[in-house]
Enzyme design. Sequence first.
Site, PDB file in Angstrom:
ATOM      1  N   HIS A  81      28.939   5.514   8.407  1.00 39.38           N
ATOM      2  CA  HIS A  81      29.934   4.637   9.028  1.00 39.38           C
ATOM      3  C   HIS A  81      29.230   3.400   9.586  1.00 39.38           C
ATOM      4  O   HIS A  81      28.077   3.462  10.018  1.00 39.38           O
ATOM      5  CB  HIS A  81      30.667   5.390  10.142  1.00 39.38           C
ATOM      6  CG  HIS A  81      31.852   4.667  10.676  1.00 39.38           C
ATOM      7  ND1 HIS A  81      31.757   3.629  11.581  1.00 39.38           N
ATOM      8  CD2 HIS A  81      33.181   4.821  10.421  1.00 39.38           C
ATOM      9  CE1 HIS A  81      32.962   3.181  11.865  1.00 39.38           C
ATOM     10  NE2 HIS A  81      33.844   3.884  11.177  1.00 39.38           N
ATOM     11  N   GLU A 152      34.839  -0.221   4.185  1.00 38.47           N
ATOM     12  CA  GLU A 152      35.267  -0.643   5.516  1.00 38.47           C
ATOM     13  C   GLU A 152      34.615  -1.981   5.859  1.00 38.47           C
ATOM     14  O   GLU A 152      33.466  -2.015   6.293  1.00 38.47           O
ATOM     15  CB  GLU A 152      34.915   0.418   6.562  1.00 38.47           C
ATOM     16  CG  GLU A 152      33.524   1.016   6.437  1.00 38.47           C
ATOM     17  CD  GLU A 152      33.084   1.748   7.690  1.00 38.47           C
ATOM     18  OE1 GLU A 152      33.945   2.113   8.508  1.00 38.47           O
ATOM     19  OE2 GLU A 152      31.875   1.916   7.860  1.00 38.47           O
ATOM     20  N   GLY A 158      38.940  -2.132  13.849  1.00 39.92           N
ATOM     21  CA  GLY A 158      39.380  -2.206  15.230  1.00 39.92           C
ATOM     22  C   GLY A 158      39.738  -3.592  15.725  1.00 39.92           C
ATOM     23  O   GLY A 158      40.016  -3.786  16.908  1.00 39.92           O
TER      24      GLY A 158
END
Length: 240
Positions: A81, A152, A158
Site C-alpha cells: 500500500h 491507487e 483520501g
Amino acid sequence: MNGTRAMLNEARAIDRAAARFPKVQVAVAPPATLIYRMREAVDIIGVGGQDCHAQESGAFTGDVAAPMLKDAGADFAIIGHSERRTLHGESDADVQAKAEAALASGLGVILCVGETEAERDAGNAEGVVCAQLEGSCPKGEGAPEKLSVAYEPVWAIGTGRVPSVGDVAAMHKAIREKLVTIYGAGGADVRILYGGSVKADNAAELLSIPEVGGALVGGASLTAESFLAIVGAAASLVAD
C-alpha cells in the site's frame, strides 16, 4: 489504523447484506487485532490483513508474519500500500518479498501500485506504475492465480480527488499489458482494482471502466452504510 471491537457490528451488517449480492466478492481488511474476531463474526465476506512481514518468524518486534495472519483466519493480505511504501520506506523488492511470503502461506495478495502527483504531472505515471509492477509482482508458479493488483494513485487517496475516466482506463490498460508481459497468458486473468476516493456516488462510473475489476475502498469502508452502497453499485453492473 481504524477499528476496535465495537466496529465488528459494522462487519456483521456488511456480511448480512453481502448475501443479497452473491455475484460480488466482498472482503474487509481490518487491523491485525481484529482479524480473528472478525473471522468469527462473519460467514460470507472475506477477511484480510493490511500487511505482512517477509519472514515467517523471528526477531521482528511489532511485525506480523503471513502464517500468523493465516492462523488468525485471514484469506488474503494487502501488500505494498502507498502508505507502507511512503511512510515505512518499502521498496519494490520489499513488497515482492512480502507478496511471495503471503502466497507461500496460502494467502491471496492484493498488490498495490500507484504514482505520486509529481510523477503524474511529469508525464511519467504509467512508467512509474509499470516499473513498480516489474519489481513488486511475486514470482513463481501459480502466482497470478492468487494475485490481484490495485491501482491507487497516491494523490487521490483520501483527498476526494479522482482521476478522469480516461486516465483510469489508460492506466488499467497499461497494467494489464504489463501483467501479460510478466506472467504470459496468466496475466490476462489477474483482477485489477481501482483505489482512490471510491465512494457511492462515483463507484458505478469507475467500475464501468474497461479493465477495472473491482475497488479497493478506503474511508468509505468504515461504515456498513457507505460500503454497501459501493457493493450495490458493483452488483448493478454484473450481468445476470
